[in-house]
Design a protein around this motif. Structure first.
Motif, PDB file in Angstrom:
ATOM      1  N   ASP A  22       0.815  -1.222   0.000  1.00 31.49           N
ATOM      2  CA  ASP A  22       0.000   0.000   0.000  1.00 31.49           C
ATOM      3  C   ASP A  22       0.848   1.272   0.000  1.00 31.49           C
ATOM      4  N   ASP A  23       1.917   1.278   0.794  1.00 30.22           N
ATOM      5  CA  ASP A  23       2.684   2.508   1.019  1.00 30.22           C
ATOM      6  C   ASP A  23       3.810   2.754   0.016  1.00 30.22           C
ATOM      7  N   VAL A  24       4.321   1.682  -0.600  1.00 27.85           N
ATOM      8  CA  VAL A  24       5.471   1.829  -1.496  1.00 27.85           C
ATOM      9  C   VAL A  24       5.147   1.349  -2.914  1.00 27.85           C
ATOM     10  N   HIS A  25       4.676   0.111  -3.029  1.00 28.01           N
ATOM     11  CA  HIS A  25       4.509  -0.468  -4.367  1.00 28.01           C
ATOM     12  C   HIS A  25       3.426   0.234  -5.182  1.00 28.01           C
ATOM     13  N   ILE A  26       2.264   0.424  -4.608  1.00 30.00           N
ATOM     14  CA  ILE A  26       1.176   1.043  -5.378  1.00 30.00           C
ATOM     15  C   ILE A  26       1.519   2.484  -5.770  1.00 30.00           C
ATOM     16  N   PRO A  27       2.103   3.303  -4.884  1.00 22.85           N
ATOM     17  CA  PRO A  27       2.554   4.625  -5.350  1.00 22.85           C
ATOM     18  C   PRO A  27       3.591   4.542  -6.476  1.00 22.85           C
ATOM     19  N   LEU A  28       4.470   3.540  -6.417  1.00 19.36           N
ATOM     20  CA  LEU A  28       5.437   3.332  -7.495  1.00 19.36           C
ATOM     21  C   LEU A  28       4.719   3.036  -8.808  1.00 19.36           C
ATOM     22  N   VAL A  29       3.735   2.153  -8.778  1.00 16.74           N
ATOM     23  CA  VAL A  29       2.955   1.816  -9.969  1.00 16.74           C
ATOM     24  C   VAL A  29       2.311   3.069 -10.550  1.00 16.74           C
ATOM     25  N   LYS A  30       1.674   3.846  -9.700  1.00 20.22           N
ATOM     26  CA  LYS A  30       0.992   5.061 -10.164  1.00 20.22           C
ATOM     27  C   LYS A  30       1.975   6.032 -10.804  1.00 20.22           C
ATOM     28  N   GLU A  31       3.103   6.247 -10.163  1.00 17.23           N
ATOM     29  CA  GLU A  31       4.107   7.176 -10.691  1.00 17.23           C
ATOM     30  C   GLU A  31       4.712   6.657 -11.994  1.00 17.23           C
ATOM     31  N   ALA A  32       5.032   5.366 -12.026  1.00 22.80           N
ATOM     32  CA  ALA A  32       5.711   4.790 -13.187  1.00 22.80           C
ATOM     33  C   ALA A  32       4.826   4.741 -14.419  1.00 22.80           C
ATOM     34  N   PHE A  33       3.536   4.509 -14.246  1.00 21.91           N
ATOM     35  CA  PHE A  33       2.663   4.278 -15.397  1.00 21.91           C
ATOM     36  C   PHE A  33       1.736   5.444 -15.734  1.00 21.91           C
ATOM     37  N   ALA A  34       1.714   6.471 -14.958  1.00 19.47           N
ATOM     38  CA  ALA A  34       0.815   7.601 -15.227  1.00 19.47           C
ATOM     39  C   ALA A  34       1.088   8.233 -16.594  1.00 19.47           C
ATOM     40  N   ALA A  35       2.343   8.402 -16.933  1.00 18.02           N
ATOM     41  CA  ALA A  35       2.691   9.079 -18.186  1.00 18.02           C
ATOM     42  C   ALA A  35       2.401   8.228 -19.416  1.00 18.02           C
ATOM     43  N   THR A  36       2.220   6.922 -19.237  1.00 18.03           N
ATOM     44  CA  THR A  36       1.990   6.044 -20.382  1.00 18.03           C
ATOM     45  C   THR A  36       0.547   5.546 -20.467  1.00 18.03           C
ATOM     46  N   GLY A  37      -0.364   6.166 -19.733  1.00 17.55           N
ATOM     47  CA  GLY A  37      -1.776   5.859 -19.930  1.00 17.55           C
ATOM     48  C   GLY A  37      -2.530   5.208 -18.799  1.00 17.55           C
ATOM     49  N   LEU A  38      -1.929   5.074 -17.621  1.00 17.14           N
ATOM     50  CA  LEU A  38      -2.669   4.530 -16.474  1.00 17.14           C
ATOM     51  C   LEU A  38      -3.740   5.534 -16.065  1.00 17.14           C
ATOM     52  N   LYS A  39      -4.986   5.063 -15.964  1.00 11.92           N
ATOM     53  CA  LYS A  39      -6.104   5.940 -15.626  1.00 11.92           C
ATOM     54  C   LYS A  39      -6.620   5.741 -14.204  1.00 11.92           C
ATOM     55  N   ASP A  40      -6.533   4.523 -13.685  1.00 15.89           N
ATOM     56  CA  ASP A  40      -7.108   4.252 -12.365  1.00 15.89           C
ATOM     57  C   ASP A  40      -6.444   3.017 -11.777  1.00 15.89           C
ATOM     58  N   VAL A  41      -6.379   2.973 -10.453  1.00 19.89           N
ATOM     59  CA  VAL A  41      -5.844   1.829  -9.727  1.00 19.89           C
ATOM     60  C   VAL A  41      -6.821   1.500  -8.605  1.00 19.89           C
ATOM     61  N   GLN A  42      -7.235   0.240  -8.545  1.00 21.51           N
ATOM     62  CA  GLN A  42      -8.102  -0.223  -7.467  1.00 21.51           C
ATOM     63  C   GLN A  42      -7.417  -1.397  -6.781  1.00 21.51           C
ATOM     64  N   VAL A  43      -7.223  -1.274  -5.472  1.00 16.53           N
ATOM     65  CA  VAL A  43      -6.560  -2.302  -4.676  1.00 16.53           C
ATOM     66  C   VAL A  43      -7.599  -2.929  -3.748  1.00 16.53           C
ATOM     67  N   PHE A  44      -7.591  -4.251  -3.677  1.00 18.58           N
ATOM     68  CA  PHE A  44      -8.518  -4.974  -2.811  1.00 18.58           C
ATOM     69  C   PHE A  44      -7.738  -5.956  -1.948  1.00 18.58           C
ATOM     70  N   LYS A  45      -8.092  -6.018  -0.673  1.00 15.25           N
ATOM     71  CA  LYS A  45      -7.488  -6.961   0.266  1.00 15.25           C
ATOM     72  C   LYS A  45      -8.508  -8.067   0.526  1.00 15.25           C
ATOM     73  N   GLY A  46      -8.079  -9.331   0.392  1.00 10.32           N
ATOM     74  CA  GLY A  46      -8.981 -10.453   0.604  1.00 10.32           C
ATOM     75  C   GLY A  46      -9.408 -10.566   2.056  1.00 10.32           C
ATOM     76  N   LEU A  47     -10.714 -10.723   2.263  1.00 13.25           N
ATOM     77  CA  LEU A  47     -11.252 -10.892   3.614  1.00 13.25           C
ATOM     78  C   LEU A  47     -11.733 -12.314   3.859  1.00 13.25           C
ATOM     79  N   SER A  48     -12.536 -12.839   2.937  1.00 15.67           N
ATOM     80  CA  SER A  48     -13.054 -14.199   3.101  1.00 15.67           C
ATOM     81  C   SER A  48     -13.642 -14.679   1.783  1.00 15.67           C
ATOM     82  N   ALA A  49     -13.928 -15.966   1.743  1.00 13.80           N
ATOM     83  CA  ALA A  49     -14.694 -16.543   0.641  1.00 13.80           C
ATOM     84  C   ALA A  49     -16.169 -16.243   0.908  1.00 13.80           C
ATOM     85  N   PRO A  50     -17.037 -16.387  -0.072  1.00 13.55           N
ATOM     86  CA  PRO A  50     -18.461 -16.123   0.153  1.00 13.55           C
ATOM     87  C   PRO A  50     -19.087 -16.953   1.275  1.00 13.55           C
TER      88      PRO A  50
END
Length: 103
Positions: A22-50
């Motif tokens: 959350d604190d390092v990798h996702i900001p890196l992704v956003k910074e690295a790919f913003a200039a080449t067309g990244l529009k949105d990032v959605q992160v989900f943490k698994g809680l349980s199966a249905p």
């Protein structure tokens, strides 16, 4: 819109550092790919199966790009190796990737 999804399966004994992700990798992704067309990032943490059992994935991310060309420009671009190389810093789980389309 093209969606690049990366899913991290719940693996017995697997390591996944959610805080680093959350604190390092996702900001890196956003910074690295913003200039080449990244529009949105959605992160989900698994809680349980249905049924209330353990989640089949510890985490997943969906990266939305303008189109397939923008996704390729990002993933194969000058910072793609830096982003993928960072995975070892937060996980030893082999991720599953999928490319999808969203209207």
């Amino acid at each position: 819109m093209v969606i690049f999804s990366v899913l991290y399966p719940a693996t017995p004994g697997g390591r996944f550092d959610q805080a680093y992700y959350d604190d390092v990798h996702i900001p890196l992704v956003k910074e690295a790919f913003a200039a080449t067309g990244l529009k949105d990032v959605q992160v989900f943490k698994g809680l349980s199966a249905p049924d209330g059992g353990p989640a089949p994935f510890v985490a997943m991310v969906h990266l939305a790009f303008e189109d397939a060309a923008a996704m390729q420009a990002s993933l194969a671009g000058p910072r793609g190796a830096e982003v993928s190389g960072d995975i070892v810093n937060f996980s030893d789980i082999t991720p599953i990737a999928q490319v999808s389309a969203r209207d």
